[in-house]
Scaffold this active site. Sequence first.
Site, PDB file in Angstrom:
ATOM      1  N   LYS A 125      48.859  41.879  50.249  1.00  0.00           N
ATOM      2  CA  LYS A 125      49.005  40.324  49.758  1.00  0.00           C
ATOM      3  C   LYS A 125      49.392  40.539  48.216  1.00  0.00           C
ATOM      4  CE  LYS A 125      45.129  37.641  48.445  1.00  0.00           C
ATOM      5  NZ  LYS A 125      45.195  36.922  47.162  1.00  0.00           N
ATOM      6  N   ASN A 126      48.331  41.283  47.564  1.00  0.00           N
ATOM      7  CA  ASN A 126      48.437  41.388  46.122  1.00  0.00           C
ATOM      8  C   ASN A 126      49.765  42.136  45.375  1.00  0.00           C
ATOM      9  OD1 ASN A 126      46.152  39.861  45.948  1.00  0.00           O
ATOM     10  ND2 ASN A 126      44.617  41.160  45.233  1.00  0.00           N
ATOM     11  N   ASP A 176      37.583  42.861  44.971  1.00  0.00           N
ATOM     12  CA  ASP A 176      37.556  42.246  46.369  1.00  0.00           C
ATOM     13  C   ASP A 176      37.064  42.788  47.633  1.00  0.00           C
ATOM     14  OD1 ASP A 176      39.332  40.639  44.738  1.00  0.00           O
ATOM     15  OD2 ASP A 176      41.243  41.396  45.533  1.00  0.00           O
ATOM     16  N   ARG A 187      44.287  32.824  54.107  1.00  0.00           N
ATOM     17  CA  ARG A 187      45.111  33.162  52.830  1.00  0.00           C
ATOM     18  C   ARG A 187      45.606  34.711  52.668  1.00  0.00           C
ATOM     19  NH1 ARG A 187      42.381  32.241  47.645  1.00  0.00           N
ATOM     20  NH2 ARG A 187      44.059  32.844  46.922  1.00  0.00           N
ATOM     21  N   ARG A 195      38.188  32.124  35.713  1.00  0.00           N
ATOM     22  CA  ARG A 195      39.451  32.541  35.826  1.00  0.00           C
ATOM     23  C   ARG A 195      40.516  31.751  34.940  1.00  0.00           C
ATOM     24  NH1 ARG A 195      40.831  34.128  41.992  1.00  0.00           N
ATOM     25  NH2 ARG A 195      41.702  35.784  40.835  1.00  0.00           N
ATOM     26  N   CYS A 245      40.713  31.196  44.351  1.00  0.00           N
ATOM     27  CA  CYS A 245      39.323  31.312  44.994  1.00  0.00           C
ATOM     28  C   CYS A 245      38.219  30.818  43.730  1.00  0.00           C
ATOM     29  CB  CYS A 245      38.865  32.747  45.243  1.00  0.00           C
ATOM     30  SG  CYS A 245      39.535  33.164  46.731  1.00  0.00           S
TER      31      CYS A 245
HETATM   32  C1  UD1 Z   1      43.795  39.956  40.656  1.00  0.00           C
HETATM   33  C2  UD1 Z   1      43.844  39.979  42.305  1.00  0.00           C
HETATM   34  C3  UD1 Z   1      42.514  39.460  42.589  1.00  0.00           C
HETATM   35  C4  UD1 Z   1      41.430  40.527  42.093  1.00  0.00           C
HETATM   36  C5  UD1 Z   1      41.423  40.599  40.638  1.00  0.00           C
HETATM   37  C6  UD1 Z   1      40.712  41.633  39.866  1.00  0.00           C
HETATM   38  C7  UD1 Z   1      45.932  39.119  42.918  1.00  0.00           C
HETATM   39  C8  UD1 Z   1      46.778  38.017  43.565  1.00  0.00           C
HETATM   40  N1  UD1 Z   1      44.662  38.862  42.728  1.00  0.00           N
HETATM   41  O1  UD1 Z   1      43.506  38.662  40.256  1.00  0.00           O
HETATM   42  O2  UD1 Z   1      42.581  39.864  44.081  1.00  0.00           O
HETATM   43  O3  UD1 Z   1      40.155  40.263  42.496  1.00  0.00           O
HETATM   44  O4  UD1 Z   1      42.914  40.738  40.447  1.00  0.00           O
HETATM   45  O5  UD1 Z   1      41.165  42.887  40.535  1.00  0.00           O
HETATM   46  O6  UD1 Z   1      46.705  40.133  42.448  1.00  0.00           O
HETATM   47  N2  UD1 Z   1      40.747  36.690  32.895  1.00  0.00           N
HETATM   48  C9  UD1 Z   1      40.708  35.821  31.717  1.00  0.00           C
HETATM   49  N3  UD1 Z   1      41.787  35.304  31.242  1.00  0.00           N
HETATM   50  C10 UD1 Z   1      42.994  35.593  31.620  1.00  0.00           C
HETATM   51  C11 UD1 Z   1      43.293  36.434  32.910  1.00  0.00           C
HETATM   52  C12 UD1 Z   1      41.995  36.957  33.424  1.00  0.00           C
HETATM   53  O7  UD1 Z   1      39.391  35.768  31.157  1.00  0.00           O
HETATM   54  O8  UD1 Z   1      44.015  35.119  30.982  1.00  0.00           O
HETATM   55  C13 UD1 Z   1      39.453  37.070  33.537  1.00  0.00           C
HETATM   56  C14 UD1 Z   1      39.153  36.566  34.731  1.00  0.00           C
HETATM   57  O9  UD1 Z   1      38.366  35.325  34.767  1.00  0.00           O
HETATM   58  C15 UD1 Z   1      38.420  37.756  35.388  1.00  0.00           C
HETATM   59  C16 UD1 Z   1      38.977  39.104  34.650  1.00  0.00           C
HETATM   60  O10 UD1 Z   1      39.809  38.458  33.362  1.00  0.00           O
HETATM   61  O11 UD1 Z   1      37.042  37.695  34.899  1.00  0.00           O
HETATM   62  C17 UD1 Z   1      39.992  39.731  35.781  1.00  0.00           C
HETATM   63  O12 UD1 Z   1      40.790  38.959  36.133  1.00  0.00           O
HETATM   64  P1  UD1 Z   1      42.324  39.308  36.554  1.00  0.00           P
HETATM   65  O13 UD1 Z   1      42.623  40.744  36.605  1.00  0.00           O
HETATM   66  O14 UD1 Z   1      43.347  38.649  35.669  1.00  0.00           O
HETATM   67  O15 UD1 Z   1      42.473  38.803  38.070  1.00  0.00           O
HETATM   68  P2  UD1 Z   1      43.791  38.069  38.838  1.00  0.00           P
HETATM   69  O16 UD1 Z   1      44.938  38.610  38.344  1.00  0.00           O
HETATM   70  O17 UD1 Z   1      43.445  36.354  38.801  1.00  0.00           O
END
Ligand code: UD1
Length: 423
Positions: free
Chosen positions: A22-23, A305, A397, A121, A116
Site C-alpha cells: 500500500k505505502n 505500523d 484500507r 499528523r 488514521c
Molecule cells: C507514512 C505511512 C504510515 C507510517 C508513517 C511512519 C504512508 C501512506 N503512510 O505516514 O503508514 O505509519 O509513514 O512510518 O506511507 N509530521 C509532522 N509534520 C508533517 C509531517 C509529519 O509533524 O508535515 C509528523 C507526524 O505527525 C508523525 C511523524 O511526523 O508524528 C511521522 O510522520 P510521517 O513520516 O510523515 O508519516 P506519514 O507520511 O503520514
Amino acid sequence: MNAIQIYGGNCLEGQIKIQGSKNAALPILAAALLINGICEIENCPDISDVYHMIRLMESLCCTIDRNGHTLKINARQLASHIMPSDSVGVMRSSITLLGALLARTGNVSMQYPGGCVIGQRPIDLHLQGLRRMGVVIEEREDGFGAYAEKLVGTVHKLPFVSVGATENLILAAVLAQGETVIENAAREPEIYVLCDFLNQAGARIKGAGTSRLVIEGVKALHEVSYRIPADRIVAGTYLSACLCSGGEVFLQEAPCTQMGAVIMAASAMGAEAYESREGLHVICRKRRKMPPKLWTDSYPGFPTDLQSAFLTAMTLAEGTGMLEETIFENRFRIVPELQKMGAKITYRKNMVMVEGVTCLHGSLLKAEELRGGAALVLAGAAAEGATTVLNRHFIERGYEDICKDLRMLGIKCEKTNWEERND
Ligand code: UD1
C-alpha cells in the site's frame, strides 16, 4: 455495522502470498500524474485506499483502467486542480498528490487530508518545503490553495524524518528547475521504490534509500511499466499472527531484506525465522518470550505500523516487557480492547508495560484505525472463544482480504454484519 467474526484458539499452519505494498503503491500512483502519457502499474493491491486514490485521480481527469492488480493510468488530459473533499478527508496519502499536481498544473485547491486517528499528523513540513520551492500557499480553515508559476530546486533540511514530506518534495522536485537536495530524508523502502519508479521514467534522483537525496530537475518524464513490491507491513502482520497463535507459516514473497528489525524482534521473542528469496518461513512452537525493550523508529528501525500487532503478541508472551511508540502520539488505542480480552497492560505516556498472560478470551471489539484493527483480529485469532471486531472498513484500507488470508493459515474467520446478526 461491518465486522469480522473470528473463532480463535487454533495454531497457524499454511502458506499465503503477500499482496503488493500500500505505502509503495499510493505515492507511485501520485507520481503517475507527472507523466504526460500512460503508465502501467502491476501488483497494485486491491484495497480501499487504492480505490480512493483512483477516484481522486479520475476527478482530476486521469483515465484509469483496472484489470485485476494491473492499472493503466493515462494522465495526458490532467486538467482539474480541485480535489474532492470526500476522498481527501478519508485518506492522508491524498497529500502526496500535491507535489505532483503542482508540478503539472501549478495550481491546487484541497481540504486538509484525513487518515488514521493515530496522532495529530500535521502537514507543516510538506507546506514549508513547497513554499521554499516557490509555491504560494493560502491556508483556509478547512484547507488551502497552492499556486506556483514554476517550481525551483532548493536545499531542504528536514527537522525530523517524515515519509510523506520526503515523498511530496521528491514529486515536486523531479520536474523543477535546477537541483533539489533533501537532507534528513526518510529512508523507508517505499521512498527507494518511488525514486526507482521515477528514475525508470527518466527522473534524475541520486541517493535513494539514504538520508540525502539529490534531484536534478528534468524537462519531462516518459511512460513506464512498474511492479509494486510486496507489502512489508502485511508480511509483518502475518508474522505477528504466528507469534500470537503459534504454529508454522510461509509468507511467500515477503520482502525479508526490508524486514530486518521486525525479524530481529520476532527472533528475540523465540520465533524461528528463515529468510529466502522466495519469502519468509516462520516457526513458533514454544510459548513466546517477552522481547527486551522494543521501540518504534523510522526505517531501518522497528516500524510504527507493526507496533499494535507486536503489542498483541506481547500480551501472550512469558514475562514482562515494555513497548515505546516514538513516531505517533496516539497509537495505543487498542489497549482498552486488549484489556477487555484479559491482557495486562499499563500506560506510561508514550510507553506501555505488558505483563504476559497465558490466554486471552474472545470479546466484542471495536477497530478505530487500520493497523490497530488488524491487530485486534490477530488477538481474536489467538483468543479462546469467539471475537467480533467491528469497523472492518478500517482494516480494508490496507489488507486485501485479511479473513481469507487467515483462513488459508487455518483460522476460522469471516466477514459479517454485526447488527444484522443481532436483529
Ligand atoms: C507514512 C505511512 C504510515 C507510517 C508513517 C511512519 C504512508 C501512506 N503512510 O505516514 O503508514 O505509519 O509513514 O512510518 O506511507 N509530521 C509532522 N509534520 C508533517 C509531517 C509529519 O509533524 O508535515 C509528523 C507526524 O505527525 C508523525 C511523524 O511526523 O508524528 C511521522 O510522520 P510521517 O513520516 O510523515 O508519516 P506519514 O507520511 O503520514
